[in-house]
Design a protein around this motif. Sequence first.
Motif, short mmCIF file in Angstrom:
data_model
loop_
_atom_site.label_atom_id
_atom_site.label_comp_id
_atom_site.label_asym_id
_atom_site.label_seq_id
_atom_site.Cartn_x
_atom_site.Cartn_y
_atom_site.Cartn_z
N LEU A 1 0.81 -1.22 0.00
CA LEU A 1 0.00 0.00 0.00
C LEU A 1 0.85 1.27 0.00
O LEU A 1 0.48 2.27 -0.63
CB LEU A 1 -0.95 0.00 1.20
CG LEU A 1 -2.05 -1.04 1.16
CD1 LEU A 1 -2.80 -1.10 2.49
CD2 LEU A 1 -3.01 -0.79 0.01
N GLN A 2 1.99 1.26 0.70
CA GLN A 2 2.85 2.45 0.78
C GLN A 2 3.77 2.59 -0.43
O GLN A 2 4.45 3.59 -0.60
CB GLN A 2 3.67 2.42 2.07
CG GLN A 2 4.44 3.69 2.36
CD GLN A 2 3.56 4.91 2.53
OE1 GLN A 2 2.73 4.96 3.43
NE2 GLN A 2 3.72 5.90 1.67
N SER A 3 3.75 1.62 -1.33
CA SER A 3 4.66 1.64 -2.47
C SER A 3 4.30 2.70 -3.51
O SER A 3 3.16 3.16 -3.59
CB SER A 3 4.65 0.26 -3.15
OG SER A 3 3.44 0.06 -3.85
N SER A 4 5.28 3.04 -4.32
CA SER A 4 5.04 3.97 -5.42
C SER A 4 4.13 3.38 -6.48
O SER A 4 3.43 4.12 -7.18
CB SER A 4 6.38 4.40 -6.05
OG SER A 4 7.11 5.17 -5.13
N ALA A 5 4.12 2.05 -6.61
CA ALA A 5 3.20 1.41 -7.56
C ALA A 5 1.75 1.68 -7.14
O ALA A 5 0.90 2.02 -7.98
CB ALA A 5 3.46 -0.10 -7.63
N HIS A 6 1.47 1.55 -5.86
CA HIS A 6 0.12 1.83 -5.37
C HIS A 6 -0.18 3.32 -5.46
O HIS A 6 -1.30 3.72 -5.79
CB HIS A 6 -0.04 1.32 -3.93
CG HIS A 6 -1.43 1.45 -3.42
ND1 HIS A 6 -1.76 2.35 -2.44
CD2 HIS A 6 -2.57 0.80 -3.75
CE1 HIS A 6 -3.06 2.25 -2.19
NE2 HIS A 6 -3.58 1.33 -2.98
N THR B 1 -13.03 3.06 -6.41
CA THR B 1 -12.25 3.48 -7.57
C THR B 1 -10.78 3.15 -7.46
O THR B 1 -10.11 2.95 -8.47
CB THR B 1 -12.39 5.00 -7.82
OG1 THR B 1 -11.93 5.70 -6.67
CG2 THR B 1 -13.81 5.38 -8.17
N VAL B 2 -10.24 3.08 -6.26
CA VAL B 2 -8.81 2.83 -6.09
C VAL B 2 -8.57 1.41 -5.58
O VAL B 2 -8.01 0.59 -6.28
CB VAL B 2 -8.15 3.87 -5.14
CG1 VAL B 2 -6.66 3.59 -4.99
CG2 VAL B 2 -8.37 5.28 -5.65
N TYR B 3 -8.98 1.14 -4.37
CA TYR B 3 -8.62 -0.14 -3.75
C TYR B 3 -9.20 -1.35 -4.48
O TYR B 3 -8.49 -2.31 -4.76
CB TYR B 3 -9.04 -0.18 -2.28
CG TYR B 3 -8.61 -1.46 -1.62
CD1 TYR B 3 -7.30 -1.63 -1.21
CD2 TYR B 3 -9.49 -2.52 -1.47
CE1 TYR B 3 -6.88 -2.82 -0.64
CE2 TYR B 3 -9.08 -3.71 -0.90
CZ TYR B 3 -7.77 -3.85 -0.49
OH TYR B 3 -7.37 -5.03 0.05
N ASP B 4 -10.48 -1.31 -4.79
CA ASP B 4 -11.13 -2.48 -5.41
C ASP B 4 -10.56 -2.81 -6.79
O ASP B 4 -10.68 -3.94 -7.24
CB ASP B 4 -12.63 -2.26 -5.54
CG ASP B 4 -13.35 -2.30 -4.20
OD1 ASP B 4 -12.73 -2.72 -3.20
OD2 ASP B 4 -14.53 -1.90 -4.15
N THR B 5 -9.96 -1.84 -7.45
CA THR B 5 -9.42 -2.08 -8.79
C THR B 5 -7.91 -2.30 -8.80
O THR B 5 -7.34 -2.57 -9.85
CB THR B 5 -9.75 -0.88 -9.71
OG1 THR B 5 -9.14 0.30 -9.18
CG2 THR B 5 -11.26 -0.68 -9.83
N PHE B 6 -7.28 -2.18 -7.64
CA PHE B 6 -5.83 -2.30 -7.55
C PHE B 6 -5.42 -3.77 -7.61
O PHE B 6 -5.92 -4.60 -6.86
CB PHE B 6 -5.33 -1.68 -6.24
CG PHE B 6 -3.85 -1.78 -6.04
CD1 PHE B 6 -2.97 -1.09 -6.86
CD2 PHE B 6 -3.33 -2.57 -5.02
CE1 PHE B 6 -1.60 -1.18 -6.67
CE2 PHE B 6 -1.96 -2.66 -4.83
CZ PHE B 6 -1.10 -1.96 -5.65
N ALA B 7 -4.50 -4.09 -8.50
CA ALA B 7 -4.02 -5.47 -8.65
C ALA B 7 -2.81 -5.71 -7.76
O ALA B 7 -1.76 -5.09 -7.95
CB ALA B 7 -3.65 -5.74 -10.11
#
Length: 167
Positions: free
Chosen positions: A61-66, A87-93
Amino acid sequence: RWWQLSYSRADMMAVISKLSRFIVCSCVTKRSIFEFIDAGIRPNAALQVFAFEDDYSFGILQSSAHWAWFMGRCSTLKGDPRYTSNTVYDTFAWPQTPTEAQVRGVARAAVALRKLRRELMEREKINLRDLYRSMENPGEHPLKDAQTSLDDAVRAAYGMSKKADPL
């Protein structure tokens, strides 16, 4: 009863009450900064809650990818980026097949990042937001190095090269 929340979020409270700590970030923020808080704290609607108590999840979660995903997918509130679950969490792979060594690497880098943040905040007598603002200045900063180490570990968990666009 003006101080009571109109929606008690019983479903969320049932989940986080089983944890020793959980991750939060501000829902409206120019830079998402994640932190663990004690499960005895009852978050209000200004915090986005993540029911994880492990260092690996914190690191992802703290990464630059996220962060890149957040900026690409977030909504806004009066022009400020807004972290939303749909919009953010549910779609994050998340990384799909990290090895045990990669999970440990992300966790170690996440622990090191949080330890450094605490040390810098105590030494400089500043809060987390001010610490991240200081990191935005040009030049070297120990937190930039810790973030790079975390990002390298996260990219390895994804099987992503350093130069690959995370989006």
